[in-house]
Write a protein that holds these residues in place. Structure first.
Motif, mmCIF file in Angstrom:
data_model
loop_
_atom_site.group_PDB
_atom_site.id
_atom_site.type_symbol
_atom_site.label_atom_id
_atom_site.label_comp_id
_atom_site.label_asym_id
_atom_site.label_seq_id
_atom_site.Cartn_x
_atom_site.Cartn_y
_atom_site.Cartn_z
ATOM 1 N N VAL A 29 -15.476 39.971 -20.145
ATOM 2 C CA VAL A 29 -16.423 38.854 -20.024
ATOM 3 C C VAL A 29 -16.938 38.751 -18.593
ATOM 4 C CG1 VAL A 29 -16.679 36.341 -20.190
ATOM 5 C CG2 VAL A 29 -15.469 37.592 -21.985
ATOM 6 N N LEU A 30 -16.046 38.884 -17.608
ATOM 7 C CA LEU A 30 -16.472 38.846 -16.209
ATOM 8 C C LEU A 30 -17.450 39.980 -15.894
ATOM 9 C CD1 LEU A 30 -13.053 38.062 -14.493
ATOM 10 C CD2 LEU A 30 -15.025 36.520 -14.700
ATOM 11 N N SER A 31 -17.157 41.161 -16.403
ATOM 12 C CA SER A 31 -18.036 42.303 -16.183
ATOM 13 C C SER A 31 -19.412 42.080 -16.812
ATOM 14 C CB SER A 31 -17.396 43.574 -16.749
ATOM 15 O OG SER A 31 -18.226 44.685 -16.559
ATOM 16 N N LEU A 32 -19.422 41.542 -18.026
ATOM 17 C CA LEU A 32 -20.699 41.260 -18.691
ATOM 18 C C LEU A 32 -21.497 40.197 -17.942
ATOM 19 C CD1 LEU A 32 -19.502 41.316 -22.397
ATOM 20 C CD2 LEU A 32 -21.015 42.972 -21.286
ATOM 21 N N LEU A 33 -20.826 39.166 -17.448
ATOM 22 C CA LEU A 33 -21.512 38.154 -16.645
ATOM 23 C C LEU A 33 -22.084 38.768 -15.376
ATOM 24 C CD1 LEU A 33 -19.103 35.099 -17.041
ATOM 25 C CD2 LEU A 33 -21.459 35.277 -17.886
ATOM 26 N N GLY A 34 -21.351 39.702 -14.781
ATOM 27 C CA GLY A 34 -21.860 40.412 -13.605
ATOM 28 C C GLY A 34 -23.117 41.203 -13.926
ATOM 29 N N ILE A 36 -25.257 40.501 -16.317
ATOM 30 C CA ILE A 36 -26.333 39.522 -16.517
ATOM 31 C C ILE A 36 -26.878 39.053 -15.173
ATOM 32 C CG2 ILE A 36 -26.807 37.165 -17.322
ATOM 33 C CD1 ILE A 36 -24.760 37.786 -19.617
ATOM 34 N N CYS A 37 -25.986 38.758 -14.238
ATOM 35 C CA CYS A 37 -26.431 38.314 -12.907
ATOM 36 C C CYS A 37 -27.253 39.392 -12.210
ATOM 37 C CB CYS A 37 -25.227 37.926 -12.046
ATOM 38 S SG CYS A 37 -24.429 36.401 -12.559
ATOM 39 N N GLN A 38 -26.849 40.645 -12.346
ATOM 40 C CA GLN A 38 -27.599 41.735 -11.715
ATOM 41 C C GLN A 38 -28.993 41.840 -12.322
ATOM 42 O OE1 GLN A 38 -26.778 43.445 -8.985
ATOM 43 N NE2 GLN A 38 -28.837 44.250 -9.097
ATOM 44 N N ALA A 39 -29.085 41.703 -13.631
ATOM 45 C CA ALA A 39 -30.398 41.742 -14.287
ATOM 46 C C ALA A 39 -31.272 40.582 -13.811
ATOM 47 C CB ALA A 39 -30.228 41.691 -15.805
ATOM 48 N N LYS A 40 -30.673 39.408 -13.635
ATOM 49 C CA LYS A 40 -31.426 38.262 -13.126
ATOM 50 C C LYS A 40 -31.889 38.518 -11.693
ATOM 51 C CE LYS A 40 -30.152 34.465 -16.033
ATOM 52 N NZ LYS A 40 -31.505 34.113 -16.413
ATOM 53 N N ALA A 41 -31.050 39.117 -10.881
ATOM 54 C CA ALA A 41 -31.430 39.442 -9.503
ATOM 55 C C ALA A 41 -32.646 40.358 -9.491
ATOM 56 C CB ALA A 41 -30.257 40.106 -8.771
ATOM 57 N N GLU A 42 -32.619 41.378 -10.329
ATOM 58 C CA GLU A 42 -33.743 42.311 -10.395
ATOM 59 C C GLU A 42 -35.007 41.627 -10.909
ATOM 60 O OE1 GLU A 42 -32.302 45.580 -12.745
ATOM 61 O OE2 GLU A 42 -30.743 46.065 -11.279
ATOM 62 N N HIS A 43 -34.853 40.780 -11.919
ATOM 63 C CA HIS A 43 -36.006 40.062 -12.480
ATOM 64 C C HIS A 43 -36.643 39.142 -11.439
ATOM 65 C CE1 HIS A 43 -38.513 37.931 -15.372
ATOM 66 N NE2 HIS A 43 -38.068 36.804 -14.833
ATOM 67 N N ASP A 58 -27.536 38.536 -6.911
ATOM 68 C CA ASP A 58 -26.861 39.794 -6.604
ATOM 69 C C ASP A 58 -25.446 39.540 -6.084
ATOM 70 O OD1 ASP A 58 -26.952 42.753 -6.269
ATOM 71 O OD2 ASP A 58 -26.670 42.208 -4.152
ATOM 72 N N LYS A 59 -25.306 38.546 -5.232
ATOM 73 C CA LYS A 59 -23.982 38.208 -4.700
ATOM 74 C C LYS A 59 -23.054 37.759 -5.827
ATOM 75 C CE LYS A 59 -21.874 35.474 -1.021
ATOM 76 N NZ LYS A 59 -22.161 34.505 0.061
ATOM 77 N N ALA A 60 -23.563 36.950 -6.735
ATOM 78 C CA ALA A 60 -22.765 36.518 -7.890
ATOM 79 C C ALA A 60 -22.338 37.723 -8.725
ATOM 80 C CB ALA A 60 -23.558 35.533 -8.744
ATOM 81 N N ALA A 66 -16.144 42.336 -8.838
ATOM 82 C CA ALA A 66 -14.901 42.452 -8.074
ATOM 83 C C ALA A 66 -13.755 41.729 -8.788
ATOM 84 C CB ALA A 66 -15.091 41.900 -6.668
ATOM 85 N N LEU A 67 -14.031 40.552 -9.331
ATOM 86 C CA LEU A 67 -13.014 39.825 -10.086
ATOM 87 C C LEU A 67 -12.578 40.606 -11.321
ATOM 88 C CD1 LEU A 67 -14.300 36.150 -10.005
ATOM 89 C CD2 LEU A 67 -12.140 36.983 -9.065
ATOM 90 N N SER A 68 -13.534 41.211 -11.987
ATOM 91 C CA SER A 68 -13.233 42.003 -13.175
ATOM 92 C C SER A 68 -12.318 43.171 -12.823
ATOM 93 C CB SER A 68 -14.531 42.513 -13.801
ATOM 94 O OG SER A 68 -14.258 43.406 -14.844
ATOM 95 N N ILE A 69 -12.652 43.869 -11.759
ATOM 96 C CA ILE A 69 -11.843 45.020 -11.321
ATOM 97 C C ILE A 69 -10.451 44.556 -10.907
ATOM 98 C CG2 ILE A 69 -11.612 46.767 -9.515
ATOM 99 C CD1 ILE A 69 -14.750 46.954 -9.643
#
Length: 78
Positions: A29-34, A36-43, A58-60, A66-69
């Motif tokens: 779930v954390l990885s998927l949220l990451g 989504i955040c990356q896609a929002k950063a690009e958008h 992007d920071k989010a 990092a939390l996922s890892i």
């Protein structure tokens, strides 16, 4: 899974998130949220030219990844 709308009570959203964690793991779930955040950063960067907001997304994304890892490294992936 139903679509979350503005009128969805927070308890319902919490229950949906808990179900996702139970089904696929917190790390996933954390990885998927990451993602989504990356896609929002690009958008935001491409469509709104708002560098500050894009950097925030992007920071989010990086923090969630990092939390996922970290969660996986602790052996708590499931």
């Amino acid at each position: 899974m139903s679509i979350v709308t503005d009128c969805t009570p927070l308890d319902s959203i919490r229950d949906q998130l808990e179900g996702m964690v139970d089904r696929v793991s917190l790390s996933t779930v954390l990885s998927l949220l990451g993602t989504i955040c990356q896609a929002k950063a690009e958008h935001v960067a491409e469509n709104w030219q708002d560098d500050r907001m894009a950097k925030t997304w992007d920071k989010a994304s990086r923090r969630l990844d990092a939390l996922s890892i970290h969660h996986d490294m602790l052996g708590a992936g499931r």
